[in-house]
Design an enzyme around this catalytic site. Sequence first.
Site, PDB file in Angstrom:
ATOM      1  CE  LYS A   1      24.698  39.349  34.947  1.00 56.14           C
ATOM      2  NZ  LYS A   1      24.655  37.957  34.478  1.00 56.14           N
TER       3      LYS A   1
ATOM      4  CB  SER B   1      23.809  34.989  31.689  1.00 55.58           C
ATOM      5  OG  SER B   1      22.484  34.717  32.014  1.00 55.58           O
TER       6      SER B   1
ATOM      7  CB  SER C   1      20.923  37.368  33.357  1.00 54.09           C
ATOM      8  OG  SER C   1      22.209  36.887  33.685  1.00 54.09           O
TER       9      SER C   1
HETATM   10  N1  GLN Z   1      18.814  32.430  31.012  1.00 57.13           N
HETATM   11  C1  GLN Z   1      19.270  31.403  31.888  1.00 57.13           C
HETATM   12  C2  GLN Z   1      18.465  31.399  33.154  1.00 57.13           C
HETATM   13  O1  GLN Z   1      17.544  32.131  33.214  1.00 57.13           O
HETATM   14  C3  GLN Z   1      20.724  31.585  32.157  1.00 57.13           C
HETATM   15  C4  GLN Z   1      21.003  32.576  33.187  1.00 57.13           C
HETATM   16  C5  GLN Z   1      22.453  32.799  33.417  1.00 57.13           C
HETATM   17  O2  GLN Z   1      23.306  32.283  32.694  1.00 57.13           O
HETATM   18  N2  GLN Z   1      22.746  33.544  34.456  1.00 57.13           N
HETATM   19  O3  GLN Z   1      18.737  30.703  34.064  1.00 57.13           O
END
Ligand code: GLN
Length: 487
Positions: A81, A180, A156
């Site tokens: 990532k 995420s 994400s």
């Molecule tokens: N979707 C969640 C957010 O927007 C989690 C993001 C993540 O785990 N990095 O914060």
Amino acid sequence: MDKKLYEYNAYELSEMLRAKKISSVELTNSVLDRAEEVDDKVDAYLLTDRQMSLKMAENADKLISSGEAKPRLAGIPIGIKDNISTTGITTTCASRMLENYVPVFNATVIDRLTAAGSVISGKLNMDEFAMGSSTENSYFKTTKNPFDLSCVPGGSSGGSAAAVSCGEAVIALGSDTGGSIRQPASLCGVVGLKPTYGSVSRYGLVAFASSLDQIGPFGRCVKDVALLQDEIQGHDKMDATSADRKYTSLYDNLSEDISGLKIGMPAEYFGEGIKPEVAEAVMNSVRELEKRGATVASVSLPSTGYALSAYYIIACAEASSNLARFDGVKYGYRAKDCDGLTDMYEKTRSEGFGREVKRRIMLGTFVLSSGYFDAYYKKAKLLQKRIQQEFSDAFKSVDVIVTPTSPSEAFKIGDRVSDPLAMYAADICTVTVNIAGLPAVSVPCGYSASGLPFGMQIIGRKFDEQTILNLAQAHESAFGGFRRPKL
Ligand code: GLN
């Protein structure tokens, strides 16, 4: 037709490499050829560099033939990532702010993997600074779901999940602050583990919300996730929140024997907001696990309904502080033609950050401001305590807690971009786990009528990755696990 190398699982490839049936160069070429074949449709990668990857593969082949390469991931291509720092390789966080940022140091996880002879297959797309649930917040491009290219892969870490799902990477690293890793794993039909807070070093992970962030593995099967977690877990003196304890091999201790294991089912995760088909698929899975010797009990996690609010307050508060470093002076983007320092700060941050990142910085700054601190931030921290307590009470009577991972299957690209609250709802089942610092894995557990995957989340006690992976393994054997998307 012969199975292509990129289609094998990491644990199988590891044996093939060791037995010299294949070389890492052949395998790496196969994975990168696959990326060339499908990535113009899937858009999982932000960067691939065949020359760089092949150099690492040649090295791995040497290590393996000299008999020096003990680690099991030697020679295996891993997608990373793009918020995990890689020396000499751009690390953009999918942000304009870091478009040309080349770190001069590796994250600890990268040091560990390269020392083990692993190959980096490339850097994977994500929501900008890991804020989002669909990869639509990437400055560069939106990754597509390999099961349906008109749908999101989740986020994400959408690039990581999509790449593993369609064979553009054998395994991958993501990060999970509020879901995420698990939510995109669920939407792309793969396995994703969010490890216990403190078990994987965050050194070199570009910080979003430091008290919640964790790096973790993606794979197409539970064994691969265990293998990758084995390699990255462990104490690191470069991370003050890293847990100094004994870590044992999850892969070596994987067992499908779940007789007597107590599964807790919280009603709060199966009601409002959860699509009935998803809840049904998870309950089906649990019934099957019951036949294999597990027992099932209901547990209560009454504060679940407040978790999303608490999460978005805590995460934004920390993000507003963490992202203050991107000021046009120290790293990355700097606006042109500025009228003094303040103007330079303002223009740089206005132009360098996307909408969602700016929204969170503003929200975070607001909840930390003196007039509102008690009303928002302090309350959210109190809720965090309560949620932690409810989990530890539940774990007095059960060994694991099973819930859906995501309230629905993958949604259409564009459907939620203009409605941040609808987007935030995608994390309703996952954020509590980060708030409580627990480990949780998502495994594929069914498919919608149109063939999109559903995911089941298995939550464990702190540092009890073994039990959740064992249950995941038993589930995979019972249900067959990953299905390859037709792509
Ligand atoms: N979707 C969640 C957010 O927007 C989690 C993001 C993540 O785990 N990095 O914060």
